[in-house]
Design an enzyme around this catalytic site. Sequence first.
Site, PDB file in Angstrom:
ATOM      1  N   SER A   1       0.816  -1.229   0.000  1.00  0.00           N
ATOM      2  CA  SER A   1       0.000   0.000   0.000  1.00  0.00           C
ATOM      3  C   SER A   1       0.844   1.270   0.000  1.00  0.00           C
ATOM      4  CB  SER A   1      -0.925   0.033   1.230  1.00  0.00           C
ATOM      5  OG  SER A   1      -1.638  -1.167   1.322  1.00  0.00           O
ATOM      6  N   ARG A   2       2.023   1.196  -0.579  1.00  0.00           N
ATOM      7  CA  ARG A   2       2.917   2.357  -0.675  1.00  0.00           C
ATOM      8  C   ARG A   2       3.416   2.861   0.687  1.00  0.00           C
ATOM      9  NH1 ARG A   2       3.301   0.246  -4.908  1.00  0.00           N
ATOM     10  NH2 ARG A   2       2.975   1.193  -6.952  1.00  0.00           N
ATOM     11  N   LEU A   3       3.248   2.034   1.739  1.00  0.00           N
ATOM     12  CA  LEU A   3       3.806   2.420   3.050  1.00  0.00           C
ATOM     13  C   LEU A   3       5.210   1.821   3.172  1.00  0.00           C
ATOM     14  CD1 LEU A   3       0.826   2.237   5.578  1.00  0.00           C
ATOM     15  CD2 LEU A   3       1.933   4.231   4.565  1.00  0.00           C
TER      16      LEU A   3
END
Length: 219
Positions: free
Chosen positions: A197-199
């Site tokens: 999730s792009r974290l």
Amino acid sequence: LTQSNNAEIGVADLRRDYRQRFLNESQIHADPFVQFANWLAEAITAEVMEPNAMSLATVDAAGQPTVRIVLLKHSDHRGLAFYTNYQSRKAAELAGNPRAAVAFWWPELERSVRVEGTTIKTDPSESDAYFARRPFASQIGAVASDQSRPVENRSILEARFDELRAAHPGQSIPRPENWGGYRIVPHRFEFWQGRQSRLHDRIEYLREGDRWVIRRLQP
Ligand SMILES: Cc1cc2nc3c(=O)[nH]c(=O)nc-3n(C[C@H](O)[C@H](O)[C@H](O)COP(=O)(O)O)c2cc1C
């Protein structure tokens, strides 16, 4: 070969979620050079294609950044060394401004490393030693090319290569003066691990005086 006139390819919806690994403060080494060596070793083990290829950014006299790929050839506490032509465009830019940055991208591990620092030329003896280790054809290739300068056509280059090879049959040749190494002496490292999730995980090492300050950055 079919040529298309299309200047646009739809890439906006190409995306991948990264979920293989994570990077946290308890795993990392206090010494960024060791951390880098560990990640490079893992990239080699993972059979990343050209694990030592790095995008090298320099800046020209107008402040225009330029970037190209070079191969890392030595890495230790002194810094990251690569070899090139001392009359190339990158060399001219480094003569005017020794600051440089590199980025590695190791897709198989969903990892990237960024390094920023100041560049110095490697000792001539070190450049000699590395040049001597290169295959003969690469030595000839290095001498045959006035890197970054225009040439009328490819056959001029090939003729120069053949002439040089004939003049030095099957031997090793000494390093030309205009070829050698640079070492990036880093003041910043960043280790980036792709996450879901792009974290993503980002750990930065900043040189402050004689120590490295470690911080987590937002993705
Ligand atoms: C995978 C790869 C590795 C390369 N390694 C080097 C290298 O180690 N040294 C080098 O001078 N050029 C290397 N090149 C070529 C450079 O990207 C570049 O074309 C050349 O150095 C000229 O750059 P300049 O005109 O900005 O000086 C490599 C290119 C690729 C794609």
